[in-house]
Design a protein around this motif. Sequence first.
Motif, PDB file in Angstrom:
ATOM      1  N   ALA A 126       0.822  -1.214   0.000  1.00 53.32           N
ATOM      2  CA  ALA A 126       0.000   0.000   0.000  1.00 53.32           C
ATOM      3  C   ALA A 126       0.853   1.259   0.000  1.00 53.32           C
ATOM      4  N   ALA A 127       2.156   1.102  -0.124  1.00 53.48           N
ATOM      5  CA  ALA A 127       3.070   2.242   0.049  1.00 53.48           C
ATOM      6  C   ALA A 127       2.860   3.327  -1.000  1.00 53.48           C
ATOM      7  N   ASP A 128       2.722   2.944  -2.260  1.00 47.88           N
ATOM      8  CA  ASP A 128       2.565   3.958  -3.305  1.00 47.88           C
ATOM      9  C   ASP A 128       1.291   4.772  -3.092  1.00 47.88           C
ATOM     10  N   HIS A 129       0.215   4.102  -2.743  1.00 49.74           N
ATOM     11  CA  HIS A 129      -1.043   4.806  -2.496  1.00 49.74           C
ATOM     12  C   HIS A 129      -0.901   5.729  -1.285  1.00 49.74           C
ATOM     13  N   PHE A 130      -0.202   5.256  -0.268  1.00 48.54           N
ATOM     14  CA  PHE A 130      -0.017   6.065   0.939  1.00 48.54           C
ATOM     15  C   PHE A 130       0.772   7.328   0.613  1.00 48.54           C
ATOM     16  N   ARG A 131       1.867   7.172  -0.109  1.00 53.86           N
ATOM     17  CA  ARG A 131       2.699   8.339  -0.439  1.00 53.86           C
ATOM     18  C   ARG A 131       1.919   9.369  -1.242  1.00 53.86           C
ATOM     19  N   ALA A 132       1.099   8.890  -2.171  1.00 53.33           N
ATOM     20  CA  ALA A 132       0.308   9.816  -2.982  1.00 53.33           C
ATOM     21  C   ALA A 132      -0.737  10.537  -2.143  1.00 53.33           C
ATOM     22  N   ALA A 133      -1.328   9.821  -1.183  1.00 54.93           N
ATOM     23  CA  ALA A 133      -2.397  10.406  -0.370  1.00 54.93           C
ATOM     24  C   ALA A 133      -1.873  11.295   0.747  1.00 54.93           C
ATOM     25  N   PHE A 134      -0.672  10.963   1.276  1.00 57.89           N
ATOM     26  CA  PHE A 134      -0.156  11.686   2.453  1.00 57.89           C
ATOM     27  C   PHE A 134       1.315  12.066   2.240  1.00 57.89           C
ATOM     28  N   PRO A 135       1.577  13.003   1.360  1.00 54.36           N
ATOM     29  CA  PRO A 135       2.978  13.368   1.056  1.00 54.36           C
ATOM     30  C   PRO A 135       3.715  14.001   2.228  1.00 54.36           C
ATOM     31  N   ALA A 136       2.990  14.483   3.250  1.00 56.41           N
ATOM     32  CA  ALA A 136       3.653  15.121   4.387  1.00 56.41           C
ATOM     33  C   ALA A 136       4.235  14.118   5.370  1.00 56.41           C
ATOM     34  N   VAL A 137       3.981  12.823   5.144  1.00 57.48           N
ATOM     35  CA  VAL A 137       4.477  11.772   6.040  1.00 57.48           C
ATOM     36  C   VAL A 137       5.776  11.204   5.482  1.00 57.48           C
ATOM     37  N   ASP A 138       6.749  11.001   6.336  1.00 58.16           N
ATOM     38  CA  ASP A 138       8.033  10.393   5.946  1.00 58.16           C
ATOM     39  C   ASP A 138       7.876   8.871   6.019  1.00 58.16           C
ATOM     40  N   LEU A 139       7.451   8.259   4.923  1.00 61.71           N
ATOM     41  CA  LEU A 139       7.149   6.821   4.913  1.00 61.71           C
ATOM     42  C   LEU A 139       8.413   5.999   4.722  1.00 61.71           C
ATOM     43  N   ASP A 140       8.601   5.008   5.577  1.00 60.29           N
ATOM     44  CA  ASP A 140       9.740   4.086   5.507  1.00 60.29           C
ATOM     45  C   ASP A 140       9.181   2.671   5.398  1.00 60.29           C
ATOM     46  N   THR A 141       9.275   2.073   4.215  1.00 66.12           N
ATOM     47  CA  THR A 141       8.700   0.741   4.002  1.00 66.12           C
ATOM     48  C   THR A 141       9.707  -0.382   4.220  1.00 66.12           C
ATOM     49  N   ASP A 142      10.917  -0.044   4.680  1.00 66.98           N
ATOM     50  CA  ASP A 142      11.936  -1.077   4.871  1.00 66.98           C
ATOM     51  C   ASP A 142      11.948  -1.644   6.283  1.00 66.98           C
ATOM     52  N   VAL A 143      11.093  -1.151   7.165  1.00 64.33           N
ATOM     53  CA  VAL A 143      11.140  -1.559   8.568  1.00 64.33           C
ATOM     54  C   VAL A 143       9.862  -2.288   8.953  1.00 64.33           C
ATOM     55  N   LEU A 144       9.923  -3.033  10.072  1.00 64.56           N
ATOM     56  CA  LEU A 144       8.746  -3.728  10.573  1.00 64.56           C
ATOM     57  C   LEU A 144       7.857  -2.798  11.385  1.00 64.56           C
ATOM     58  N   TYR A 145       8.464  -1.848  12.087  1.00 65.22           N
ATOM     59  CA  TYR A 145       7.670  -0.871  12.822  1.00 65.22           C
ATOM     60  C   TYR A 145       8.505   0.374  13.077  1.00 65.22           C
ATOM     61  N   VAL A 146       7.806   1.452  13.403  1.00 68.38           N
ATOM     62  CA  VAL A 146       8.453   2.728  13.713  1.00 68.38           C
ATOM     63  C   VAL A 146       7.906   3.220  15.046  1.00 68.38           C
ATOM     64  N   ASP A 147       8.795   3.561  15.963  1.00 64.23           N
ATOM     65  CA  ASP A 147       8.417   4.097  17.268  1.00 64.23           C
ATOM     66  C   ASP A 147       8.805   5.564  17.315  1.00 64.23           C
ATOM     67  N   GLU A 148       7.788   6.443  17.259  1.00 68.00           N
ATOM     68  CA  GLU A 148       8.025   7.881  17.324  1.00 68.00           C
ATOM     69  C   GLU A 148       7.625   8.459  18.681  1.00 68.00           C
ATOM     70  N   GLY A 149       7.583   7.585  19.687  1.00 67.32           N
ATOM     71  CA  GLY A 149       7.210   8.043  21.020  1.00 67.32           C
ATOM     72  C   GLY A 149       5.727   7.852  21.273  1.00 67.32           C
ATOM     73  N   GLN A 150       4.960   8.914  21.129  1.00 69.84           N
ATOM     74  CA  GLN A 150       3.517   8.816  21.370  1.00 69.84           C
ATOM     75  C   GLN A 150       2.799   8.114  20.230  1.00 69.84           C
ATOM     76  N   ILE A 151       3.392   8.156  19.033  1.00 70.06           N
ATOM     77  CA  ILE A 151       2.793   7.536  17.850  1.00 70.06           C
ATOM     78  C   ILE A 151       3.692   6.415  17.352  1.00 70.06           C
TER      79      ILE A 151
END
Length: 325
Positions: A126-151
């Motif tokens: 779903a990465a291509d669709h996500f990038r097109a829909a939400f360009p303000a997000v720094d999407l990283d598809t190479d990882v299993l999860y991302v921990d940004e603290g509260q999110i």
Amino acid sequence: MRTVAILAVSDVIAYDLSLAVEVFERVPLRTGGNGYAVQVCGTEPLVAAGPLSIGTDHGLDVLPEADLIIVPGCHDVTVETPPDVLAALRTAYDAGTQIASICTGAFTLAAAGLLDGRRATTHWAAADHFRAAFPAVDLDTDVLYVDEGQILTSAGASAGLDLCLHIVHRDYGASIAAAAAKLAVAPVHRSGGQAQFIVRNQLPANTIGERTELDDLLEWIEQNAHTELTLAAIAERAAMSIRTLNRRFQAETGQTPMQWVTGVRVRHAQELLESTSLGVERIGRDVGFTSAANFREQFRRLSGVAPLMYRNTFRGREADYPSAS
């Protein structure tokens, strides 16, 4: 005991939701109690989940009161999330609640504006669709999860399990997380990221309305990637200048021609690692790499793991039998 609210909306992926329920309901503390109180929350008492229906215990009003909210994915990411769900998530975020998504649940968090300017991940398909829909997000598809603290966000399917166990580890420490992992029959931490699951550089769909001017060339590369392809040879086959070829590739694939060739070779190598017992060096040569060192370097760069680790993870039982060399 921490309270976990698991969000259930129409079209929710049942696996994502049930995975979170199973992990957080089985976190044994040394005191004999459980580490989490689990609540399933939704907009309706009964929510459609593919061929299933899932009952909810609570409404959206409990979300801001929870310590943690889990947002499972939905099957159809093009369907807009109900405004009251987005509003409840924003309210919970403002109240300091930790919020984590599983799989395409990242679309819901992004729609609520909670991922803008943040690093996040979702299912690679779903990465291509996500990038097109939400360009303000720094999407990283190479990882299993991302921990940004509260999110927090996770990739598809079983990566949600990795994220849930990571949260347990963060909340209660290594020993409690290990106990929860044993009950889930899973490792506390898996080597490699989502990159090893991505199917690289596939041929485009050969159907009316979906073909592009590069389709025939991509098919030719597919059949000849094992040879010593050069940029000049690809340009000659395409009857284009090298400059035009590079521009067309960037426009249609987001890659250079030789990056595409490398991706095809790595995918072919993955197929051989999964289905044969051929040696790693032999596979590297067979798919078109000029040296074993270059093969290992490119394979690890694109897959996130070494060829042997990939084989140990994905090889089927039938590949244990000797194959012709």
